[in-house]
Design a protein around this motif. Structure first.
Motif, PDB file in Angstrom:
ATOM      1  N   HIS A 150       0.769  -1.196  -0.118  1.00 54.91           N
ATOM      2  CA  HIS A 150      -0.061   0.017  -0.118  1.00 54.91           C
ATOM      3  C   HIS A 150       0.873   1.245   0.064  1.00 54.91           C
ATOM      4  CE1 HIS A 150      -3.243  -2.615   2.185  1.00 54.91           C
ATOM      5  NE2 HIS A 150      -3.158  -2.756   1.043  1.00 54.91           N
ATOM      6  N   ALA A 151       2.131   1.363   0.653  1.00 55.90           N
ATOM      7  CA  ALA A 151       2.862   2.470   0.920  1.00 55.90           C
ATOM      8  C   ALA A 151       3.474   2.543  -0.529  1.00 55.90           C
ATOM      9  CB  ALA A 151       4.104   2.168   1.830  1.00 55.90           C
ATOM     10  N   LEU A 152       3.997   1.313  -1.013  1.00 57.52           N
ATOM     11  CA  LEU A 152       4.354   1.625  -2.389  1.00 57.52           C
ATOM     12  C   LEU A 152       3.491   2.217  -3.473  1.00 57.52           C
ATOM     13  CD1 LEU A 152       6.532   0.809  -4.741  1.00 57.52           C
ATOM     14  CD2 LEU A 152       5.355  -1.506  -4.887  1.00 57.52           C
ATOM     15  N   ALA A 153       2.407   1.912  -3.609  1.00 54.47           N
ATOM     16  CA  ALA A 153       1.234   2.601  -4.319  1.00 54.47           C
ATOM     17  C   ALA A 153       1.351   4.163  -3.960  1.00 54.47           C
ATOM     18  CB  ALA A 153       0.074   1.976  -4.322  1.00 54.47           C
ATOM     19  N   VAL A 168      -2.381   4.923 -11.339  1.00 53.44           N
ATOM     20  CA  VAL A 168      -1.833   3.886 -10.500  1.00 53.44           C
ATOM     21  C   VAL A 168      -3.169   3.761  -9.517  1.00 53.44           C
ATOM     22  CG1 VAL A 168      -0.076   3.374  -8.547  1.00 53.44           C
ATOM     23  CG2 VAL A 168       0.631   4.824 -10.165  1.00 53.44           C
ATOM     24  N   CYS A 169      -3.368   2.218  -9.622  1.00 55.96           N
ATOM     25  CA  CYS A 169      -4.386   1.707  -8.499  1.00 55.96           C
ATOM     26  C   CYS A 169      -4.088   0.647  -7.959  1.00 55.96           C
ATOM     27  CB  CYS A 169      -5.635   1.736  -9.610  1.00 55.96           C
ATOM     28  SG  CYS A 169      -7.076   1.102  -8.674  1.00 55.96           S
ATOM     29  N   THR A 170      -4.660   0.427  -6.721  1.00 55.99           N
ATOM     30  CA  THR A 170      -4.390  -0.738  -5.899  1.00 55.99           C
ATOM     31  C   THR A 170      -5.766  -1.236  -5.583  1.00 55.99           C
ATOM     32  OG1 THR A 170      -2.467   0.417  -4.854  1.00 55.99           O
ATOM     33  CG2 THR A 170      -3.495  -1.544  -3.739  1.00 55.99           C
ATOM     34  N   ILE A 171      -6.005  -2.480  -5.861  1.00 56.67           N
ATOM     35  CA  ILE A 171      -7.046  -3.159  -5.725  1.00 56.67           C
ATOM     36  C   ILE A 171      -7.078  -3.797  -3.968  1.00 56.67           C
ATOM     37  CG2 ILE A 171      -8.092  -3.515  -7.788  1.00 56.67           C
ATOM     38  CD1 ILE A 171      -7.014  -6.694  -7.426  1.00 56.67           C
TER      39      ILE A 171
END
Length: 233
Positions: A150-153, A168-171
């Motif tokens: 999550h931090a990388l995102a 950039v998206c995080t599921i």
């Protein structure tokens, strides 16, 4: 019409293999990076479990560049899970294993995006809803390595080293309906579990620009009425 080009880190797992299949059915050319091959991908980079990613990065770059230097989408679906508290004697062993599976695989996707993601490109990482909403003291190493994802995102979404026009998206899946989860929880109600193919179809739509989330989005995924529903947190 020119085919779109995608890269999947973890394209041989339960979710990743569906991503490869769905994208391929829709005319994409796909490069898969995984410890196992996926015959449906156009090209595979098969990583060694025994070697560090750092020791394989030259091969990864060489093969990736020969496939494309301008990817429309880079998606990381690689990952793993394990239970265990901070008190356990095996904590560091679990952390090292899950760090490679969760955080380092996402880091690899981000690293490759910094080199090869094209304008208006889409990069998606796989986090975890339980960790995002946390804490997960029952799965300590898992929680730490997904938190790192999550931090990388968040860092990637600054778009310092990827195209300014990219997304950039995080599921954040709740519970994915795969064999490992079915074996671990055989008696649970699975009606709300997320079918991997349905997640893959959503990612394909986003990758092609259909209702694509805003840059930096975290999308909690749930499954209701046979539909994957993203809730942006």
């Amino acid at each position: 019409m020119k085919s779109k080009i995608g890269l999947v880190v973890g394209g041989s797992g339960s979710l990743g293999s569906q991503v490869v299949s769905v994208f391929k059915r829709n005319g994409w050319k796909i490069l898969n990076i995984d410890v196992n091959q996926n015959d449906k991908a156009d090209v595979n980079i098969q990583l060694s479990k025994e070697k560090k990613i750092q020791d394989q990065i030259s091969l990864i770059h060489e093969t990736t560049k020969s496939f494309s230097t301008n990817f429309d989408s880079i998606i990381c679906t690689a990952g793993g899970f394990d239970m265990g508290s901070i008190r356990e004697a095996t904590l560091f062993e679990k952390y090292e294993r899950l760090d490679k599976m969760n955080a380092q695989s996402a880091l690899l996707a981000g690293h490759l995006a910094a080199h090869y993601l094209g304008e208006q490109g889409f990069i998606c990482l796989t986090g975890a809803a339980s960790v995002f909403e946390g804490p997960t003291n029952y799965a300590f190493a898992y929680g730490i390595t997904k938190s790192a994802t999550h931090a990388l995102a968040l860092h990637l979404s600054e778009r310092t080293d990827i195209p300014a026009s990219s997304t950039v998206c995080t599921i954040l899946p709740t519970m994915i309906d795969n064999e490992a989860n079915r074996q671990a929880m055989p008696n649970d109600d699975k009606s709300s579990w997320l079918p991997p193919e349905k997640i893959a179809e959503l990612l394909k739509a986003w990758a092609e620009g259909e209702n694509r989330p805003q840059n930096g989005s975290f999308a909690k995924l749930s499954y209701k009425n046979q539909c994957v529903i993203p809730e942006f947190l």
